[in-house]
Design an enzyme around this catalytic site. Structure first.
Site, mmCIF file in Angstrom:
data_model
loop_
_atom_site.group_PDB
_atom_site.id
_atom_site.type_symbol
_atom_site.label_atom_id
_atom_site.label_comp_id
_atom_site.label_asym_id
_atom_site.label_seq_id
_atom_site.Cartn_x
_atom_site.Cartn_y
_atom_site.Cartn_z
ATOM 1 N N GLY A 37 16.888 27.350 55.568
ATOM 2 C CA GLY A 37 16.912 28.800 55.495
ATOM 3 C C GLY A 37 16.949 29.333 54.081
ATOM 4 O O GLY A 37 16.542 28.664 53.130
ATOM 5 N N HIS A 92 17.413 26.414 60.137
ATOM 6 C CA HIS A 92 18.797 26.373 59.668
ATOM 7 C C HIS A 92 19.079 27.572 58.760
ATOM 8 O O HIS A 92 18.369 27.791 57.785
ATOM 9 C CB HIS A 92 19.035 25.072 58.890
ATOM 10 C CG HIS A 92 20.434 24.938 58.395
ATOM 11 N ND1 HIS A 92 20.810 25.389 57.157
ATOM 12 C CD2 HIS A 92 21.534 24.410 58.957
ATOM 13 C CE1 HIS A 92 22.112 25.125 56.974
ATOM 14 N NE2 HIS A 92 22.552 24.543 58.047
ATOM 15 N N SER A 93 20.108 28.344 59.089
ATOM 16 C CA SER A 93 20.585 29.436 58.238
ATOM 17 C C SER A 93 19.492 30.363 57.770
ATOM 18 O O SER A 93 19.278 30.548 56.568
ATOM 19 C CB SER A 93 21.337 28.869 57.017
ATOM 20 O OG SER A 93 22.454 28.132 57.408
ATOM 21 N N MET A 94 18.781 30.928 58.660
ATOM 22 C CA MET A 94 17.645 31.778 58.281
ATOM 23 C C MET A 94 18.054 33.105 57.666
ATOM 24 O O MET A 94 17.265 33.781 57.059
ATOM 25 C CB MET A 94 16.743 32.033 59.494
ATOM 26 C CG MET A 94 16.063 30.771 59.978
ATOM 27 S SD MET A 94 15.230 29.833 58.699
ATOM 28 C CE MET A 94 13.710 30.723 58.549
ATOM 29 N N VAL A 95 19.299 33.519 57.808
ATOM 30 C CA VAL A 95 19.705 34.797 57.219
ATOM 31 C C VAL A 95 20.801 34.573 56.219
ATOM 32 O O VAL A 95 21.613 33.741 56.309
ATOM 33 C CB VAL A 95 20.203 35.776 58.304
ATOM 34 C CG1 VAL A 95 20.326 37.164 57.719
ATOM 35 C CG2 VAL A 95 19.286 35.805 59.489
#
Length: 137
Positions: free
Chosen positions: A55, A134-137
């Site tokens: 991300g 994974h953890s896109m924001v």
């Protein structure tokens, strides 16, 4: 991050030259550990392809947690299948701030999926790739 059971290897997957030139800051790798990385170095893929997408400002090396555990599970449980993990290096770009970056990354991912599927030979080759974000924001 989880513990790795063997030394991690990131083997660069080559995409067509025009794609490499267009996205010179990006790369795609296959992930393996210890002796299990030998097939990767020789371009031999037999498992279910999984593409890990890091991300915002993430690292392609984050794949090792998921891939290491999946490898151990298939070995310990003696399953009839295994996963081939791939990961994208977006050079730590901040993708949550600007939509143009996400658009560029999405376009590159399309090329990665095509490139990954082209690695598989034979009549039982896969027609799709599992995506893990994974953890896109």
């Amino acid at each position: 991050m989880t513990y790795m059971f063997e030394y991690p290897h990131y083997v660069k997957v080559g995409l067509p030259e025009r794609v490499e030139r267009l996205y010179e800051d990006y790369s795609v790798y296959s992930y393996g550990e210890g002796k299990h990385a030998n097939n990767l170095r020789h371009g031999k893929y037999f498992g279910i392809p999984v593409l890990f997408i890091p991300g915002n400002a993430g690292s392609h090396e984050q794949v090792r947690s998921l891939a290491s555990v999946a490898l151990r599970k298939t070995i310990d449980d003696e399953t009839r299948f295994h996963f081939d993990f791939f990961t994208v290096d977006f050079s730590g770009e901040y993708s949550a701030i600007y939509g143009g970056t996400l658009e560029k990354q999405s376009s590159y991912l399309q090329h990665c999926i095509e490139g990954i599927l082209s690695l598989y030979k034979g009549e039982n080759r896969p027609t799709s790739v599992v995506l893990v974000g994974h953890s896109m924001v």
